[in-house]
Design a protein around this motif. Structure first.
Motif, PDB file in Angstrom:
ATOM      1  N   LEU A  89       0.946  -1.718   0.231  1.00 26.95           N
ATOM      2  CA  LEU A  89       0.470  -0.484  -0.088  1.00 26.95           C
ATOM      3  C   LEU A  89       1.279   1.306   0.446  1.00 26.95           C
ATOM      4  CD1 LEU A  89      -2.583  -0.822   2.283  1.00 26.95           C
ATOM      5  CD2 LEU A  89      -2.773  -1.068   0.038  1.00 26.95           C
ATOM      6  N   ASP A  90       2.348   1.356   0.086  1.00 28.09           N
ATOM      7  CA  ASP A  90       3.049   2.424   0.164  1.00 28.09           C
ATOM      8  C   ASP A  90       3.134   3.204  -0.664  1.00 28.09           C
ATOM      9  OD1 ASP A  90       3.476   1.612   2.880  1.00 28.09           O
ATOM     10  OD2 ASP A  90       5.856   0.823   2.786  1.00 28.09           O
ATOM     11  N   ASN A  91       2.534   1.766  -1.855  1.00 29.65           N
ATOM     12  CA  ASN A  91       2.949   2.747  -3.542  1.00 29.65           C
ATOM     13  C   ASN A  91       1.831   2.816  -4.022  1.00 29.65           C
ATOM     14  OD1 ASN A  91       5.895   3.953  -3.286  1.00 29.65           O
ATOM     15  ND2 ASN A  91       6.236   2.063  -3.143  1.00 29.65           N
ATOM     16  N   ALA A  92       0.999   1.864  -3.233  1.00 36.63           N
ATOM     17  CA  ALA A  92      -1.034   2.255  -4.019  1.00 36.63           C
ATOM     18  C   ALA A  92      -1.123   3.687  -4.487  1.00 36.63           C
ATOM     19  CB  ALA A  92      -1.509   1.255  -3.634  1.00 36.63           C
ATOM     20  N   PRO A  93      -1.862   3.377  -5.741  1.00 41.60           N
ATOM     21  CA  PRO A  93      -2.521   4.087  -6.155  1.00 41.60           C
ATOM     22  C   PRO A  93      -4.090   4.698  -5.028  1.00 41.60           C
ATOM     23  CG  PRO A  93      -2.734   2.818  -7.733  1.00 41.60           C
ATOM     24  CD  PRO A  93      -2.297   2.199  -6.457  1.00 41.60           C
ATOM     25  N   ARG A  94      -3.740   6.345  -4.196  1.00 40.05           N
ATOM     26  CA  ARG A  94      -4.680   6.448  -3.345  1.00 40.05           C
ATOM     27  C   ARG A  94      -5.114   8.267  -3.371  1.00 40.05           C
ATOM     28  NH1 ARG A  94       0.081   5.428  -0.321  1.00 40.05           N
ATOM     29  NH2 ARG A  94       1.919   7.500  -0.735  1.00 40.05           N
ATOM     30  N   TYR A  95      -5.650   8.570  -2.685  1.00 46.87           N
ATOM     31  CA  TYR A  95      -6.306   9.726  -2.507  1.00 46.87           C
ATOM     32  C   TYR A  95      -6.587  10.528  -1.179  1.00 46.87           C
ATOM     33  CZ  TYR A  95     -10.769   7.717  -3.738  1.00 46.87           C
ATOM     34  OH  TYR A  95     -11.718   6.851  -3.585  1.00 46.87           O
ATOM     35  N   GLY A  96      -6.566  11.677  -1.291  1.00 49.02           N
ATOM     36  CA  GLY A  96      -7.185  12.000   0.167  1.00 49.02           C
ATOM     37  C   GLY A  96      -8.675  12.276  -0.012  1.00 49.02           C
ATOM     38  N   ALA A  97      -9.256  12.090   1.286  1.00 49.54           N
ATOM     39  CA  ALA A  97     -10.656  12.693   1.512  1.00 49.54           C
ATOM     40  C   ALA A  97     -11.326  13.764   0.234  1.00 49.54           C
ATOM     41  CB  ALA A  97     -11.466  13.338   2.762  1.00 49.54           C
ATOM     42  N   ASP A  98     -10.211  14.942   0.021  1.00 52.74           N
ATOM     43  CA  ASP A  98     -10.834  16.450  -0.361  1.00 52.74           C
ATOM     44  C   ASP A  98     -10.433  16.253  -1.968  1.00 52.74           C
ATOM     45  OD1 ASP A  98      -8.442  16.315  -0.179  1.00 52.74           O
ATOM     46  OD2 ASP A  98      -8.725  18.752   0.089  1.00 52.74           O
ATOM     47  N   LYS A  99      -9.604  14.600  -2.075  1.00 52.80           N
ATOM     48  CA  LYS A  99      -9.381  14.556  -3.692  1.00 52.80           C
ATOM     49  C   LYS A  99      -9.657  13.822  -4.501  1.00 52.80           C
ATOM     50  CE  LYS A  99      -6.171  18.051  -3.309  1.00 52.80           C
ATOM     51  NZ  LYS A  99      -5.739  19.576  -3.550  1.00 52.80           N
ATOM     52  N   ARG A 100     -11.127  13.036  -4.402  1.00 49.93           N
ATOM     53  CA  ARG A 100     -11.377  12.434  -4.937  1.00 49.93           C
ATOM     54  C   ARG A 100     -10.658  12.308  -6.331  1.00 49.93           C
ATOM     55  NH1 ARG A 100     -17.000   9.893  -3.384  1.00 49.93           N
ATOM     56  NH2 ARG A 100     -16.248   9.900  -1.822  1.00 49.93           N
ATOM     57  N   PRO A 101     -10.342  10.869  -7.360  1.00 46.95           N
ATOM     58  CA  PRO A 101     -10.293  11.187  -8.745  1.00 46.95           C
ATOM     59  C   PRO A 101     -11.850  10.917  -9.494  1.00 46.95           C
ATOM     60  CG  PRO A 101      -9.878   9.344  -7.566  1.00 46.95           C
ATOM     61  CD  PRO A 101     -10.184   9.621  -6.730  1.00 46.95           C
ATOM     62  N   ASP A 102     -11.237  11.333 -10.951  1.00 48.50           N
ATOM     63  CA  ASP A 102     -11.921  11.147 -11.579  1.00 48.50           C
ATOM     64  C   ASP A 102     -12.050   8.855 -11.999  1.00 48.50           C
ATOM     65  OD1 ASP A 102     -12.925  13.028 -12.461  1.00 48.50           O
ATOM     66  OD2 ASP A 102     -11.484  13.814 -14.124  1.00 48.50           O
ATOM     67  N   TYR A 103     -13.017   8.051 -11.887  1.00 46.41           N
ATOM     68  CA  TYR A 103     -13.057   6.965 -11.973  1.00 46.41           C
ATOM     69  C   TYR A 103     -12.872   6.406 -13.260  1.00 46.41           C
ATOM     70  CZ  TYR A 103     -12.498   5.845  -7.102  1.00 46.41           C
ATOM     71  OH  TYR A 103     -11.804   5.453  -5.764  1.00 46.41           O
ATOM     72  N   ASP A 104     -11.771   7.090 -13.911  1.00 43.11           N
ATOM     73  CA  ASP A 104     -12.030   6.937 -16.404  1.00 43.11           C
ATOM     74  C   ASP A 104     -11.171   5.877 -16.274  1.00 43.11           C
ATOM     75  OD1 ASP A 104      -9.389   7.675 -15.956  1.00 43.11           O
ATOM     76  OD2 ASP A 104      -9.770   9.667 -16.795  1.00 43.11           O
ATOM     77  N   ASP A 105     -11.619   5.282 -17.641  1.00 49.27           N
ATOM     78  CA  ASP A 105     -10.998   4.380 -17.698  1.00 49.27           C
ATOM     79  C   ASP A 105      -8.942   4.378 -17.526  1.00 49.27           C
ATOM     80  OD1 ASP A 105     -12.787   2.716 -18.791  1.00 49.27           O
ATOM     81  OD2 ASP A 105     -12.827   3.357 -20.777  1.00 49.27           O
ATOM     82  N   GLY A 106      -8.656   5.063 -18.330  1.00 48.96           N
ATOM     83  CA  GLY A 106      -7.020   5.429 -17.396  1.00 48.96           C
ATOM     84  C   GLY A 106      -6.891   5.252 -16.090  1.00 48.96           C
ATOM     85  N   TYR A 107      -7.809   5.654 -15.069  1.00 45.10           N
ATOM     86  CA  TYR A 107      -7.586   5.847 -13.845  1.00 45.10           C
ATOM     87  C   TYR A 107      -7.929   4.127 -13.286  1.00 45.10           C
ATOM     88  CZ  TYR A 107      -7.903   6.163  -8.952  1.00 45.10           C
ATOM     89  OH  TYR A 107      -7.490   5.777  -6.994  1.00 45.10           O
ATOM     90  N   GLY A 108      -8.493   3.644 -13.705  1.00 44.15           N
ATOM     91  CA  GLY A 108      -9.037   2.191 -13.676  1.00 44.15           C
ATOM     92  C   GLY A 108      -8.445   1.535 -14.145  1.00 44.15           C
ATOM     93  N   ARG A 109      -7.327   1.103 -15.294  1.00 44.83           N
ATOM     94  CA  ARG A 109      -6.470   0.465 -15.526  1.00 44.83           C
ATOM     95  C   ARG A 109      -5.477   0.418 -15.045  1.00 44.83           C
ATOM     96  NH1 ARG A 109      -9.422   0.096 -20.055  1.00 44.83           N
ATOM     97  NH2 ARG A 109      -8.789   1.199 -22.016  1.00 44.83           N
ATOM     98  N   ASN A 110      -4.787   2.060 -13.961  1.00 46.57           N
ATOM     99  CA  ASN A 110      -3.544   2.712 -13.453  1.00 46.57           C
ATOM    100  C   ASN A 110      -3.366   1.164 -12.088  1.00 46.57           C
ATOM    101  OD1 ASN A 110      -1.758   3.359 -12.647  1.00 46.57           O
ATOM    102  ND2 ASN A 110      -2.154   4.969 -11.018  1.00 46.57           N
ATOM    103  N   VAL A 111      -4.654   1.755 -11.505  1.00 50.99           N
ATOM    104  CA  VAL A 111      -4.976   0.544 -10.436  1.00 50.99           C
ATOM    105  C   VAL A 111      -5.250  -1.069 -10.135  1.00 50.99           C
ATOM    106  CG1 VAL A 111      -6.891  -0.200  -8.774  1.00 50.99           C
ATOM    107  CG2 VAL A 111      -6.630   1.718  -9.312  1.00 50.99           C
TER     108      VAL A 111
END
Length: 121
Positions: A89-111
């Motif tokens: 989890l140290d380098n896993a995709p993550r975000y803060g409570a106020d920075k929710r990402p767009d869950y688009d295809d690019g983000y999904g592929r990265n996760v």
């Protein structure tokens, strides 16, 4: 910790019963809890469970989207179990409570790629 065994509704569970449920790794270490999950609007499939942990008194914690397929509910733990080490989890995709990402295809592929899974959409 949410007790999911209190009400038995077969194979279905209400979303408010999932949110707040503990998440453990296979070694029994508590990684955090499910803060929410992301559902595909069209298919109704759950794509991600968002794991939250860290911070103090609920402030400053990070959110880690985990592909839903990685989680298994364990009645003995009364929580979800995921096969990953805390250090992953140290380098896993993550975000803060106020920075929710767009869950688009690019983000999904990265996760999915980070966890060694094939992005199925």
């Amino acid at each position: 910790m949410t007790d999911l065994t209190m009400e038995n509704h077969g194979e279905l569970i209400a979303s408010d019963r999932v949110e707040g449920t503990a998440v453990y790794n296979r070694q029994g270490e508590r990684l955090g809890k499910i803060s929410n999950f992301m559902v595909d609007k069209r298919s109704g499939q759950v794509r991600y469970a968002v794991l939250s942990f860290g911070g103090f008194l609920g402030m400053g914690h990070d959110h880690y989207p985990l592909p839903w397929s990685m989680l298994t509910y364990d009645t003995g733990q009364q929580g979800y179990v995921v096969d990953l080490d805390k250090q992953l989890l140290d380098n896993a995709p993550r975000y803060g409570a106020d920075k929710r990402p767009d869950y688009d295809d690019g983000y999904g592929r990265n996760v999915y790629q980070y966890y060694g899974l094939i992005y199925p959409w």
